[in-house]
Enzyme design. Sequence first.
Site, PDB file in Angstrom:
ATOM      1  N   LYS A  41       0.849  -1.204   0.000  1.00 38.62           N
ATOM      2  CA  LYS A  41       0.000   0.000   0.000  1.00 38.62           C
ATOM      3  C   LYS A  41       0.883   1.253   0.000  1.00 38.62           C
ATOM      4  CE  LYS A  41      -0.275  -0.222   5.051  1.00 38.62           C
ATOM      5  NZ  LYS A  41      -1.112  -0.635   6.201  1.00 38.62           N
ATOM      6  N   TYR A 262      15.965  30.345   8.367  1.00 27.59           N
ATOM      7  CA  TYR A 262      14.767  31.038   8.852  1.00 27.59           C
ATOM      8  C   TYR A 262      14.815  31.258  10.357  1.00 27.59           C
ATOM      9  CZ  TYR A 262      12.392  30.604   4.353  1.00 27.59           C
ATOM     10  OH  TYR A 262      12.034  30.726   3.038  1.00 27.59           O
TER      11      TYR A 262
END
Length: 375
Positions: A41, A262
Amino acid sequence: MSAVNSHSAGAWLSIDLDAICDNWRLLRALVAGGNCAAVVKADAYGLGSRPVAEALYRVGCRHFFVAHLNEGIELRPGLAADAAIYVMHGVPPGAEPECLAHGLVPVLNSCQQIAAWQALANARGETLAAVVQVDSGMARLGLSDVELQHLSRDASAFHGIKVSYVMSHLACADDPLHPANRAQLARFTSARRLWPMAPATLANSSGIFLGDDFHFDLARPGAALYGIAPVPGQPNPMKAVIRLQAKVIQTRQVLAGEGVGYSFSWIAPKDSRIATLSVGYADGYLRSLSGRGSAWLGAHELPLVGRVSMDTITVDVSTLPEHAVQPGTLLDLIAPQHPVDSVAERAGTIGYEILTALGTRYHRKYLQASKPHST
Ligand SMILES: *Cc1c(COP(=O)(O)O)cnc(C)c1O
């Protein structure tokens, strides 16, 4: 296999198909009945369901589990007809003919899904295969006790349906001492009496390590195939499968007191050399690794400094000679010596999430001795 060229790519992801096959063989050898499926999956946990399933088919795997119907539809053309593909979510209402047309076997999770599959069988005058899932205590998918009682009173409830497997899923298999394991086993064993002739499947990767009682007729490992430790805290018996490497874009000298990235979440404590790498949270290198992750050149650890950006990370390379880290140098982020589980731990998550988050900008390289891969 990869749409992204090795030279133009900012980062490389190698996927060792031989290791996945070895892991499958190892798990199969542990399973009492010797029957082992592969859960593929979510694009085989981010590693590519087609190449993974095709490699496993070549070494003898004939049972594949996906979550969504669409995943099964995508996978089907890659596998011969003697490979069964089971759709664990079952069929969305109305899509039953599509499921059948693509040669997929639904996992029926509710009376409604059973009735819809049966209606198709009856309309065609055929018997259709299905897996029936019972909820043995996880309360996620599968027939509830009330539904099971209801079905036990309805002799025709499964007319037209051939039950390939009775299935359930364990909630706490990664904790071998958790009492829920035995409790779920007892509920599963009791629910199976409704289909006394049908084989059964219960164990995921961790469930295989709970012992023979949990193995039944088919095991359903996913994570362990891809190198994730099946029993957290214990030595990992699985082979490492992936290597993730990011390229250095540029290096720079920063002075003591200067901020990097940042919000200046890292301020250089002394003059430092910083390398900027071409990978970020848009590639699945999780932002929670800000200030906690590392890159490696061989065994040499290079701490990530500052925030993880969308497309870049910054690492402190001051401890290496300048010539060792240059634009184009590939640094390891995940490698056999720096496994996915330990990266996950630093990110505050599990290996499953690290793998399934892996992005689409990598140059992907599939390693397979029998079928050397082109780039
Ligand atoms: C994902 C899944 C598996 C595989 O679990 P792993 O822990 O990855 O081995 C097996 N069965 C079901 C129902 C699943 O959802």
